[in-house]
Structures are given as structure tokens and as C-alpha cells.
Write an enzyme that holds these catalytic residues in place. Structure first.
Site, PDB file in Angstrom:
ATOM      1  N   ARG A  47       0.978  -1.197  -0.097  1.00 44.86           N
ATOM      2  CA  ARG A  47       0.100   0.105  -0.133  1.00 44.86           C
ATOM      3  C   ARG A  47       1.034   1.136  -0.024  1.00 44.86           C
ATOM      4  O   ARG A  47       0.626   2.257  -0.658  1.00 44.86           O
ATOM      5  CB  ARG A  47      -1.119  -0.079   1.027  1.00 44.86           C
ATOM      6  N   TYR A  99     -17.930  16.360 -14.313  1.00 44.35           N
ATOM      7  CA  TYR A  99     -18.242  15.115 -14.414  1.00 44.35           C
ATOM      8  C   TYR A  99     -19.287  14.807 -13.162  1.00 44.35           C
ATOM      9  O   TYR A  99     -19.213  15.209 -12.081  1.00 44.35           O
ATOM     10  CB  TYR A  99     -17.013  14.243 -14.153  1.00 44.35           C
ATOM     11  N   ASP A 172      -8.829  18.508 -14.003  1.00 50.04           N
ATOM     12  CA  ASP A 172      -9.195  16.887 -14.391  1.00 50.04           C
ATOM     13  C   ASP A 172      -8.859  17.074 -15.936  1.00 50.04           C
ATOM     14  O   ASP A 172      -9.478  17.611 -16.681  1.00 50.04           O
ATOM     15  CB  ASP A 172     -10.554  16.756 -13.949  1.00 50.04           C
ATOM     16  N   LYS A 197      -9.976   6.025 -18.836  1.00 48.54           N
ATOM     17  CA  LYS A 197     -10.206   6.491 -20.091  1.00 48.54           C
ATOM     18  C   LYS A 197      -9.255   6.366 -20.993  1.00 48.54           C
ATOM     19  O   LYS A 197      -9.020   5.154 -21.593  1.00 48.54           O
ATOM     20  CB  LYS A 197     -10.874   7.924 -20.027  1.00 48.54           C
TER      21      LYS A 197
HETATM   22  C1  LIG Z   1     -14.957   8.948 -15.623  1.00 46.52           C
HETATM   23  C2  LIG Z   1     -14.216  10.075 -15.084  1.00 46.52           C
HETATM   24  C3  LIG Z   1     -13.996  10.522 -13.700  1.00 46.52           C
HETATM   25  C4  LIG Z   1     -14.366   9.439 -12.770  1.00 46.52           C
HETATM   26  O1  LIG Z   1     -13.310   8.267 -12.877  1.00 46.52           O
HETATM   27  P1  LIG Z   1     -13.397   6.910 -12.651  1.00 46.52           P
HETATM   28  O2  LIG Z   1     -12.209   6.247 -13.012  1.00 46.52           O
HETATM   29  O3  LIG Z   1     -14.701   6.374 -13.504  1.00 46.52           O
HETATM   30  O4  LIG Z   1     -13.642   6.731 -11.136  1.00 46.52           O
HETATM   31  C5  LIG Z   1     -13.771  11.690 -13.313  1.00 46.52           C
HETATM   32  N1  LIG Z   1     -13.560  12.643 -14.246  1.00 46.52           N
HETATM   33  C6  LIG Z   1     -13.855  12.756 -15.497  1.00 46.52           C
HETATM   34  C7  LIG Z   1     -13.668  13.689 -16.222  1.00 46.52           C
HETATM   35  C8  LIG Z   1     -14.374  11.366 -16.056  1.00 46.52           C
HETATM   36  O5  LIG Z   1     -14.541  11.164 -17.239  1.00 46.52           O
END
Ligand SMILES: *Cc1c(COP(=O)(O)O)cnc(C)c1O
Length: 417
Positions: A47, A99, A172, A197
Site C-alpha cells: 500500500r 463530471y 481534471d 479512459k
Molecule cells: C470517468 C471520469 C471520472 C471518474 O473516473 P472513474 O475512473 O470512473 O472513477 C472523473 N472525471 C472525468 C472527467 C471522467 O470522465
């Protein structure tokens, strides 16, 4: 010095074994031996850290031009860790169109926990400045490209505004990736990803990454990572590493396909609006040209009144009906009912997410197949609209009560409820 595409493939060498393996090993070990009771081993417990995770963390720090990287069990776990460096009472100025999961984490978890969440339109510098002038404003939080309307946020000016008020800028960068923009170079302090993604890129892993600009932020994030413990396991770290190797190749094709689809949709008689900053007519195009090396692979469009977005979505044959984005396969989704259903309808409409909006996350297939698929799905929805109109005209022609009832038949049917 290795250039970007070389960094994607090789990362930062770890030199921790002499097998000659071209890939860094996946260390399937939760604990590591001490040489003696007094020893301070480099690794003690997985961890706290392990070599597989360290490879990925160093690589994302290198790609984002940051001081240090961190890998988490999901994008939301990464966001949770970043926001956990603050104290109850701190004010976080947050972009209104973020998001849905981040919106809920802020408003249902962090507000209960004591963060003051101040939603603003990050396209409006005056509003951002006003919010940052309020007491205890510690950060501005936004996404490089907004979801699902693909507005371009100006990282450079938002970071400058944050700094002028003694706050930090958290970006983000999920939709954009370091291939298209390195927000830290534009002044941001923390950049984070849902690596689920584009970075992993194959819809086979859920992961989050964070990169920070300086050692102080690094020690605050590391504290949270180790204390809250939502770390990314070694096998998943390796999946993300492998995805990153082909990021540029995938993104090039995704953008090329996305632009072709956007141009097609722009001319389509059943489409009233297309949101894609790669289009010269898009309001975000000039800023995208300035701050991004490409507009990415996500776009959205609105069908005209009377055309049922649900019918378009239900009739795709190549696009898969699914949330998420950034993978090799093309996905289509209905923001109002899928990704953004957590937003109250009024909030949703206020920020422009209408009931006719469709989001496409474009993959690496042949553009011709994607274009054909869009065309045939829109054609089905067009025929359905015409048939409905004809039926309504007949019923209206019969006059009286029946005519009135027909007029009130809702045009949009609820598909995913
Ligand atoms: C999918 C997404 C998240 C969240 O991510 P997870 O891996 O699903 O927890 C946060 N910000 C954006 C812009 C996203 O597309």
C-alpha cells in the site's frame, strides 16, 4: 532526453532486475522483507509503495511535467485524495459543468465533511474571481474540456486567477491527456485523470492518476494516498502502463475520426447543434488552438425538436450504447439519462444538457463505418418523427377530444428510466 512518444513507450527505467525483460515486472507481493530489524528497506508494504506502481507513477509525472505522480483505484479515488488535502471550512471553487460523479462526491460527501463547494461558470473570469475573493478560497477545480458540451476551459487564465487569490488550480485532464495538453506547464498545480479512459484506453481497467507541481503538494497527496489507501493494485498499474504506450497512436485516429463525424453532423438536417472544439465554427476553437494540441475524441450533438434522441441511440449498430470514453471502440450515450442523471433536471438544463443531446466517444474504427452508423440511426429517428407527425395530423383531422389528446402526446419518450 527522450521525447514524448518515446516516453510513452519506455517510461522512466526502473533498473530493479537483471533478467533483461523489456517490460517492468508486475510485483505480486503485498509485503517485502527487511534485511534486518534496523534496515530501512526501499519497499516494505505494497500500500505504501511497490515497484510496479512506482513505474506508472514516475511515468505519468514525466508525461505531465510534474514533480511526482500517484496512482489510485479509480478516477474518483484520485479526486477524493486530492480534495482530502483540504480542511473542513476551506472553500473550493468548482466549475459548474463537471463530471457527474465528481459533482456528487463534492455535494454529497465533501460538503457533509465540511468543504464549502462554490459552483461557478469557469468560462466567466469575473464569476471565478468573485468566488475566489470569498473567505478561505483554497482552490479552483475544473476540467480541461467540459463534459458533455466540450467547452474549452482556459487553464492559463484560471490558474493565474487562482494564484492571484492565493489558491491553487486543480485540473481534471481526463478528456485531453498529456498528449494534447500539459496543464502544469500552463500554471496548474495539480492535474488528475480518470486513467480508466484514454490513458488505459481499452475499457478493461478502472484507475486514477494524480500529478503535482511541487514537493509540498506531493507530500500532502502521499499522506492521503497511504492513509486512505485507495491505491491501484500492481496488475492494474501494468494495464495502464501498457495502454499508455499506444496513447498517441490511438488519440491521432480518434481525433481524425471525431473531426469527420463532427463535420458530417454539422451538415445533417436532423441535427441542430454540434459541440466539438476541433470545428472551426466552434466557440472554443481559438482557445483550443492556443492551449491544446488537438480537440480529442469526444463530441456531442443535439437532434432537432421532434427527433427522439433515444431512438437514435437505440439504433446504433457500431457505436455501443455505454457510458465512459477514451477506448478503442466507439461509444454513444445519453447524458440526460446516463452520465448526468445525478444532476437535478433544472441544473442540467441550465448548463445546456438538453433532452436531445447525444455524446459520442469516438474510437479507432474505420471512419466510414462510424459515419454510416450515424447516418442510418438518424434516418430511423427521422422516419419515426415523420410517421408520428402524420399520425398526429390524422388524429387532429378527426377533431374534437381525440385531436386535443393527440397534441399532448409527449414527443420524447423516456427510454432509460
Ligand atoms: C470517468 C471520469 C471520472 C471518474 O473516473 P472513474 O475512473 O470512473 O472513477 C472523473 N472525471 C472525468 C472527467 C471522467 O470522465
Amino acid at each position: 532526453m527522450a521525447r514524448f512518444n518515446t516516453q510513452l513507450v519506455h517510461g522512466v527505467p526502473v533498473n530493479d532486475n537483471n533478467t533483461g525483460a523489456v517490460n517492468p515486472p508486475i510485483y505480486n507481493s503485498s509485503t517485502y522483507t527487511f534485511e534486518s530489524v534496523d534496515a530501512m528497506p526501499r519497499w516494505d508494504y505494497a500500500r505504501s509503495g511497490n515497484p510496479t506502481r512506482e513505474f506508472l507513477e514516475s511515468q505519468i509525472a514525466q508525461l505531465e511535467h510534474g514533480e511526482r505522480g500517484f496512482a489510485f483505484a479509480s478516477g474518483l479515488a484520485a479526486i477524493h485524495a486530492v480534495l482530502s488535502i483540504f480542511q473542513p471550512g476551506d472553500r473550493i471553487v468548482v466549475s459548474k459543468d463537471i463530471y457527474g460523479g465528481t459533482y456528487s462526491q463534492l455535494n454529497e460527501h465533501f460538503s457533509r465533511w465540511g468543504l464549502v463547494v462554490d459552483g461557478v461558470d469557469t468560462q466567466d473570469p469575473v464569476a471565478v474571481s468573485r468566488a475566489l475573493s470569498k473567505p478561505d478560497a483554497k482552490a479552483v477545480y475544473f476540467e480541461t474540456l467540459t463534459n458533455p458540451l466540450l467547452k474549452v476551459n482556459d487553464v492559463q487564465s484560471l490558474a493565474a486567477l487562482a494564484h492571484a487569490h492565493g489558491a491553487i488550480a486543480i485540473v481534471d485532464n481526463t478528456f485531453v491527456t498529456p498528449y494534447l495538453q500539459q496543464p502544469l506547464d500552463l500554471g496548474a498545480d495539480v492535474v488528475l485523470h480518470s486513467a480508466t479512459k484514454y490513458l488505459a484506453g481499452h475499457s478493461d481497467v478502472v484507475a486514477g492518476l494524480v500529478v503535482v507541481r511541487n514537493a509540498d503538494l506531493a507530500s500532502r497527496i502521499y499522506f492521503v494516498q497511504n492513509r486512505l489507501g485507495a491505491v491501484l493494485p500492481p496488475a492494474e498499474c501494468d494495464s495502464v502502463r501498457r495502454g499508455i504506450q499506444t496513447l498517441a497512436l490511438r488519440m491521432d485516429r480518434q481525433q481524425e475520426n471525431a473531426l469527420k463525424l463532427a463535420r458530417y453532423l454539422k451538415r445533417h438536417p436532423l441535427v441542430s447543434a454540434v459541440h466539438y472544439p476541433g470545428l472551426e465554427s466552434d466557440p472554443g476553437h481559438a482557445l483550443a488552438e492556443r492551449e491544446l494540441n488537438g480537440a480529442g475524441g469526444v463530441l456531442s450533438f443535439e437532434v432537432k425538436d421532434g427527433v427522439d434522441a433515444g431512438t437514435v441511440l437505440n439504433n446504433f449498430k457500431v457505436f455501443r450504447l455505454a457510458v465512459s470514453l477514451g477506448a478503442v471502440e466507439s461509444l454513444a450515450e445519453f447524458p440526460a439519462r446516463m452520465t448526468h442523471f445525478e444532476l437535478p433536471r433544472e441544473e442540467r438544463l441550465k448548463i445546456g444538457i438538453t433532452d436531445g443531446l447525444i455524446r459520442l466517444a469516438v474510437g479507432i474504427e474505420d471512419a466510414a463505418d462510424l459515419l454510416e452508423d450515424l447516418g442510418q440511426a438518424l434516418a430511423v429517428a427521422g422516419r419515426e418523427r415523420d410517421e408520428r407527425a402524420a399520425r398526429n395530423a390524422v388524429t387532429a383531422g378527426e377533431g374534437g377530444k381525440a385531436g386535443k389528446a393527440a397534441e399532448t402526446v409527449p414527443v420524447k419518450v423516456q427510454v432509460f428510466a
